[in-house]
Write a protein that holds these residues in place. Structure first.
Motif, PDB file in Angstrom:
ATOM      1  N   GLY A 112       0.815  -1.110  -0.085  1.00 40.57           N
ATOM      2  CA  GLY A 112       0.114   0.064   0.062  1.00 40.57           C
ATOM      3  C   GLY A 112       0.814   1.254   0.017  1.00 40.57           C
ATOM      4  N   VAL A 113      -0.067   2.417  -0.165  1.00 42.70           N
ATOM      5  CA  VAL A 113       0.816   3.793  -0.167  1.00 42.70           C
ATOM      6  C   VAL A 113       0.534   4.445   1.268  1.00 42.70           C
ATOM      7  N   ARG A 114       1.813   5.124   1.563  1.00 40.24           N
ATOM      8  CA  ARG A 114       1.882   5.606   2.817  1.00 40.24           C
ATOM      9  C   ARG A 114       1.340   7.126   2.650  1.00 40.24           C
ATOM     10  N   HIS A 115       1.073   7.817   3.802  1.00 41.22           N
ATOM     11  CA  HIS A 115       0.705   9.157   3.692  1.00 41.22           C
ATOM     12  C   HIS A 115       1.703   9.947   4.780  1.00 41.22           C
ATOM     13  N   GLU A 116       2.578   9.382   5.204  1.00 39.71           N
ATOM     14  CA  GLU A 116       3.520   9.945   5.872  1.00 39.71           C
ATOM     15  C   GLU A 116       4.754   9.116   6.481  1.00 39.71           C
ATOM     16  N   GLY A 117       5.751   9.691   6.700  1.00 39.94           N
ATOM     17  CA  GLY A 117       7.031   8.870   7.091  1.00 39.94           C
ATOM     18  C   GLY A 117       8.389   9.605   6.411  1.00 39.94           C
TER      19      GLY A 117
END
Length: 250
Positions: free
Chosen positions: A10-15
């Protein structure tokens, strides 16, 4: 590619971005590499929006594509002159037209070609492109010239409608995916319908898909407000669809 379409990370939204910044063909580039084995003769070019390769959202997305088995290269399309992340927060505060004039489409495409030439000298044989907003323009231009093997764009900007769609149908050989959305002055519903008319229904033999993300606005695939459930679903859905498209066609 080595992954099946059901094995999409999946795609992350922060990090924290995990790739490396290097120089390829004389062009500063952010490179995200899979941790496991991956095909060394394939690469995905991540062609950014106006905020460029130093925007964390772009780097995190590039990392996420790499998690799915692609070596991803993000060239600096703007030679160190990308917009600051807050440049467009206040309407009229930044002269976007003047900035665009400093980065004409033919020059931007030639920047990407320098990277392409260096990658091909390393043994890369097949090249896919992801084009976000501004980045759709060089993706189309390179596809027109037969330099790409698959193209996936999201909320494309700076396209001439219907001329560029007609040119894609006539001259490009790369399968095309367009992630479109509900509110987008750059690629509104009329342009979306025109794309389907020109390329859809089996008319474009290499392959054409267009997805529509309800409740999303221009920029959703990179900078969408994920506190909105529809925008979160759109960002994640566009990412998943693009991964599966590249797995299928690259």
């Amino acid at each position: 590619m080595s992954l099946c379409s059901h094995c999409v990370s999946g795609v992350r939204h922060e990090g924290t971005p995990e790739g490396q910044t290097t120089t390829i063909g004389g062009v500063e580039s952010y490179v995200a590499t899979p941790t496991g084995d991956y095909p060394k003769d394939k690469v995905v070019l991540f062609l950014t929006d106006v905020f460029g390769l130093k925007l964390d959202n772009n780097r995190l997305l590039a990392d996420d594509y790499a998690r799915n088995g692609f070596r991803v290269v993000v060239p600096d399309l703007f030679e160190g002159d990308a917009l600051p992340a807050d440049a467009l927060n206040v309407p009229g505060a930044f002269d976007l037209g003047a900035w665009l004039g400093k980065h004409p489409a033919p020059h931007v495409a030639d920047i990407v070609r320098k990277v392409l030439a260096a990658l091909k000298a390393e043994g890369v044989k097949r090249v896919g492109a992801l084009g976000f907003c501004f980045g759709a323009r060089p993706a189309f231009d390179l596809a027109f010239a037969g330099e790409l093997d698959a193209v996936a764009v999201a909320h494309p900007s700076l396209l001439q409608i219907p001329a560029d769609l007609e040119k894609y149908a006539a001259s490009a050989k790369a399968p095309l995916l367009i992630n479109s959305c509900e509110v987008d002055s750059q690629f509104p519903k009329e342009a979306q319908a025109k794309a389907d008319e020109i390329l859809g229904g089996g008319k474009f033999a290499p392959g054409y898909e267009r997805l529509y993300w309800d409740g999303c606005t221009h920029g959703f695939a990179v900078r969408g407000d994920i506190s909105d459930p529809k925008v979160k679903a759109g960002k994640e859905g566009a990412f998943k669809a693009s991964v599966e498209f590249l797995i299928k066609h690259l």
